[in-house]
Design a protein around this motif. Structure first.
Motif, short mmCIF file in Angstrom:
data_model
loop_
_atom_site.label_atom_id
_atom_site.label_comp_id
_atom_site.label_asym_id
_atom_site.label_seq_id
_atom_site.Cartn_x
_atom_site.Cartn_y
_atom_site.Cartn_z
N ALA A 14 -3.45 -1.39 -1.28
CA ALA A 14 -1.98 -1.45 -1.23
C ALA A 14 -1.43 -0.25 -0.47
O ALA A 14 -2.04 0.81 -0.44
N SER A 26 -7.73 8.53 -12.23
CA SER A 26 -6.58 9.23 -11.65
C SER A 26 -5.54 9.59 -12.71
O SER A 26 -5.29 8.82 -13.64
N ALA A 27 -4.94 10.77 -12.53
CA ALA A 27 -3.86 11.20 -13.43
C ALA A 27 -2.49 10.95 -12.80
O ALA A 27 -1.51 11.60 -13.16
N MET A 28 -2.44 10.01 -11.88
CA MET A 28 -1.18 9.67 -11.23
C MET A 28 -0.09 9.35 -12.26
O MET A 28 -0.37 8.73 -13.27
N PHE A 29 1.11 9.77 -12.01
CA PHE A 29 2.31 9.51 -12.83
C PHE A 29 2.37 10.32 -14.12
O PHE A 29 3.33 10.22 -14.86
N ARG A 30 1.36 11.13 -14.42
CA ARG A 30 1.54 12.01 -15.58
C ARG A 30 2.67 12.99 -15.28
O ARG A 30 2.79 13.48 -14.16
N SER A 42 -4.34 4.17 -1.92
CA SER A 42 -3.52 4.09 -0.71
C SER A 42 -3.79 5.27 0.22
O SER A 42 -3.31 5.30 1.34
N ALA A 93 -4.45 5.98 -7.65
CA ALA A 93 -4.94 4.83 -8.43
C ALA A 93 -4.85 3.53 -7.64
O ALA A 93 -5.51 2.55 -8.00
N THR A 94 -4.03 3.48 -6.60
CA THR A 94 -3.98 2.28 -5.76
C THR A 94 -4.81 2.46 -4.49
O THR A 94 -4.81 1.58 -3.63
N ARG A 114 -4.04 14.01 -6.98
CA ARG A 114 -4.57 13.61 -8.29
C ARG A 114 -5.53 12.43 -8.18
O ARG A 114 -6.06 11.98 -9.18
N GLN A 130 1.68 12.35 -5.30
CA GLN A 130 0.60 12.94 -6.10
C GLN A 130 -0.78 12.58 -5.55
O GLN A 130 -1.72 12.36 -6.31
N ASN A 153 -11.01 6.45 -8.86
CA ASN A 153 -9.56 6.68 -8.95
C ASN A 153 -8.86 5.64 -9.79
O ASN A 153 -7.88 5.93 -10.48
N ALA A 154 -9.33 4.39 -9.71
CA ALA A 154 -8.65 3.32 -10.44
C ALA A 154 -8.70 3.59 -11.95
O ALA A 154 -7.84 3.16 -12.69
N ARG A 155 -9.71 4.33 -12.37
CA ARG A 155 -9.88 4.61 -13.79
C ARG A 155 -9.50 6.05 -14.14
O ARG A 155 -8.94 6.33 -15.21
#
Lengths: 204, 568
Positions: free
Chosen positions: B214, B54-58, B230, B227-228, B224, B221, B50-52
């Protein structure tokens, strides 16, 4: 992730309304974990810079393209609040979708042909040659399914789908999202629940 | 099966081989490496971090597809999960008349990249249904046996919720739950008025820091991939930390074919196909843990035939593949006039509902035996492909032009939907078996499904439809779709559609009628364990993942104890 997107995300964070009264600590924490999260996220596809004049449609003939560009703006025109469907790149979006999801090609092609045929029947000319009032006469006959005449059914079904696809393209564009006032998909340091003014609006 | 070229003998014998990297496999890898075992894990798909990845915030306009689905991602192009009801080259078949769709995930973390993070403990009643109503079977274990493991899962992975003291919906060790969204306040008030229990959701999303992760930042999202980290996904919360121990060897793109056994019938390792080359390979291990998903594990067991296991391993009783269940499901959405023109604000919250309704009625007073919970949806979510389709159904009846734009603005956020998720009673006509003809692209025989809903399920789903329609009416809303008829199954989703397949490798008290014992160990193979949804004796009106995790942790502790005692 590119610096641009990271910057946008951080700006999104900074743009949290002051009314939410975040503690500096909370903001710092959110900022830190967002910055960390965004490392190596890859590069998002660039928004297709809309240059309608230069665009060469892949799925539509020149005549169809002309019709589509008029029709999307009849469906979603510019108004005092926001730009039109063509300004939001909806025809280009439709061209892409028809290429990627081929099941959309037949109804689109048949529907555009139906629009031309109906215009010829009424006014003896194709859709793009009609005046605005003439185009609107045809749209009035098919845009309200409940009161449309039975013989307009093919047009009604076409416009239902065309309107859906126009809305998909328009409201997922920058212009459309700003029009709606969508303000999410960004980091929030503390979830404060529904804002007081919305609770007040909701009533008891 | 074809094994023309003899496989090279692997040099290493691992302490444990795990097949599958989803909730159960990830937990087993985490716990067993922590206890000092050298573990090898086979995953049929590729790597995912996910850290690499993830499509978070697209935003939707970041792609010309605007978030629409792709063949490998049926839930949208940015959904974390690679998989679906159809996987290229990996068919399955259905008996005539069967409606069943089999979801597979093919990536590190498996289905935990897909799910809604709804993390509900099974309650005391859920382990002893036969005692209570005479249907199905009791589990060989009770809530008290599993409770300490649920507690450990809560502490390790994290979950938010609220303490409610509901008898059959046990509380956990919760982080604070997020406050409701605007429409959820209305649903909560309406539920209270109608006597429907409505409480904060219980999702495996952390709202305070936990084990180096975090807390949630409420971008909405989760699906997706966070990336953190959570929220919970097996890859990032269990397996990547396990890799740091140096005791986990992860082999991706490894499609398990069968469990290998020695002359004594004990497991010696796993044969698999290296997907990138198509070559047959094997790993050797002292213990094998199947965690490939209920049906995939059943398939591997049934395909693991030898002189000692002529019907497949763990299948002396013939029960492997039997008693397959899925959660029942139906959905109803309504237009709520009083939510028209909702003032704009960020209503994203976490990636899922902030409230839900656990089962609140007594089945002894109803014409169906098992309950359901309700999930709630609506709000001002990110517009993307498919935005407000069917605008002609709203009160203006369609239109175009400036007036149409005004409709989209005022009606956005004025729809509320309910999804019922209920318990199916296991039945003899819902099962999977090996298709005698069809093989997948690796030459492995595939599963053939048989499926039947019974009146228990139809009546329950009818009750869901009636309840959701009553809730919407009480909110002053309107449902546009008519009540589905009996002929339409009251709107029941196909088997497999809710992606909660359980059973197939059920646990029990005797090798005569179960595949594994109360520790999820195969009756006829003492170094073979199952750590996915296979051993479940029954569904519940709860999503299964938290129980899969708790049982996998419990089984891992048992394996560790047996290893220490020199028995494995």
């Amino acid at each position: 992730m590119t610096d641009i997107t990271r910057r946008d995300a951080l700006q999104g964070l900074l743009a949290i309304p002051a009314g939410l009264a975040l503690s500096p600590d909370a903001v710092e924490r959110a900022r830190a974990h967002v910055a960390e999260a965004l490392v190596d996220q890859g590069t998002p596809a660039k928004q297709g810079a809309a240059q309608p004049a230069a665009y060469q449609p892949k799925q539509f003939s020149p005549d169809e393209w002309h019709l589509v560009r008029l029709l999307v703006d009849d469906v979603i025109p510019r108004d005092a609040h926001s730009g039109s469907a063509t300004e939001a790149g909806v025809p280009e979006f439709m061209d892409f979708i028809l290429g990627e999801y081929a099941s959309n090609q037949q109804w689109m092609r048949d529907g555009l042909a139906w629009m031309n045929a109906e215009c010829r029947r009424r006014f003896d000319k194709g859709f793009v040659s009609c005046t605005v009032p003439q185009r609107h006469e045809v749209l009035d006959a098919i845009a309200f399914p409940q009161r449309a005449a039975p013989e307009m059914r093919a047009g009604v079904e076409f416009l239902n789908r065309f309107r859906n696809l126009t809305a998909s393209g328009y409201y997922s564009s920058r212009i459309g999202i700003a029009d709606l006032g969508y303000v999410g998909n960004r980091p929030v340091a503390e979830w404060e629940g529904t804002p007081p003014e919305v609770m007040k609006w909701l009533g008891p | 099966m074809a094994q023309a070229t003899p496989r090279a003998q692997p040099a290493t014998t691992y302490d444990v081989a795990i097949i599958g990297s989803g909730a159960g496999g990830g937990m087993a890898a985490h716990e067993l490496t922590k206890a000092g075992a050298n573990v090898v894990m086979l995953e049929a798909g590729g790597m995912w971090d996910n850290a690499r990845d993830s499509a978070m915030f697209r935003m939707p306009y970041d792609s010309p597809r605007r978030g629409a689905s792709t063949p490998e991602r049926p839930f949208g192009e940015w959904d974390a999960c690679i998989g679906g009801w159809q996987v290229p080259g990996e068919p399955y078949t259905k008996a005539e008349g069967t409606k069943f769709d089999w979801w597979r995930a093919r990536m590190l973390g498996g289905r935990t990249n897909h799910w809604g993070r709804i993390s509900l403990r099974f309650g005391p009643d859920d382990f002893r249904r036969k005692t209570l109503d005479g249907l199905g079977d009791d589990w060989p274990i009770s809530y008290d046996d599993v409770k300490p493991w649920y507690d450990e899962v809560d502490k390790l992975i994290g979950i938010f919720g609220s303490v409610e003291n509901l008898r059959n919906d046990p509380d956990g060790m919760f982080h604070e739950a997020p406050a409701p969204r605007y429409y959820e306040h209305l649903v909560k008030r309406t539920s209270d008025k109608m006597g429907v229990t409505c409480i904060p959701a219980r999702l495996s999303i952390i709202t305070k820091p936990l084990n180096g992760r975090a807390p949630c930042h409420y971008c909405g999202q989760c699906n997706r991939g966070c990336a953190t980290n959570s929220n919970f996904s097996s890859g990032n919360v269990l397996i990547i930390p396990a890799l740091r121990s140096g005791r986990l060897k992860l082999i991706t793109d490894a499609m398990a074919r069968e469990v290998l056994t020695g002359a004594d019938g004990r497991a010696t390792g796993v044969a698999y196909i290296e997907k990138t080359t198509g070559e047959d390979r094997e790993v050797r291990a002292k213990v094998v843990v199947l965690a490939a998903s209920a049906c995939e594990s059943a398939r591997i067991l049934l395909n693991s035939r030898s002189a000692r296991h002529p019907n497949g391993i763990a299948n002396q009783s013939g029960v492997v593949g039997k008693y397959l269940t899925d959660t029942t499901g139906t959905d109803v959405a309504g237009f709520i006039p009083r939510l028209v023109d909702v003032p704009r604000h960020n209503a994203d919250g976490v990636g899922g509902g902030h409230i839900f309704m656990p089962w609140w009625l007594d089945n002894r007073k109803l014409d169906f035996p098992r309950g359901y919970h309700i999930e709630v949806w609506g709000g001002l979510g990110m517009p993307s492909y498919g935005f407000m389709g069917g605008i002609q159904n709203y009160p203006d009846g369609g239109g175009y032009g400036a007036g149409l734009k005004q409709q989209y603005r005022k009606y956005w956020g004025a729809t509320v939907g309910f999804s019922g998720r209920g318990e199916m009673v296991p039945n003899g006509n819902s099962y999977c078996e090996i298709d005698p003809e069809v093989k997948d692209r690796f030459g492995i025989p595939v599963l053939r499904f048989h499926w039947e809903w019974r009146d228990h399920e139809y009546r329950q789903v009818k009750h869901m439809q009636e309840t959701f329609r009553a809730l919407i009416a009480e909110m002053g809303g309107e449902v546009w779709s008519p009540m589905p008829t009996r002929e339409q199954g009251y709107g029941i989703a196909n088997g497999g559609a809710i992606i909660h397949e359980l059973g197939c490798v059920r646990m029990g008290t005797s090798e005569r009628d179960s595949a594994v014992d109360a520790n999820c160990r195969a009756w006829d193979c003492d170094n073979l364990f199952v750590a996915d949804g296979g051993p479940f004796v029954s569904q519940a009106d709860k999503n299964p993942t938290w129980t899969i995790l708790a049982l996998a942790m419990r089984t891992s502790a048992y394996i560790t104890a047996q290893r220490k005692a020199g028995a494995l």
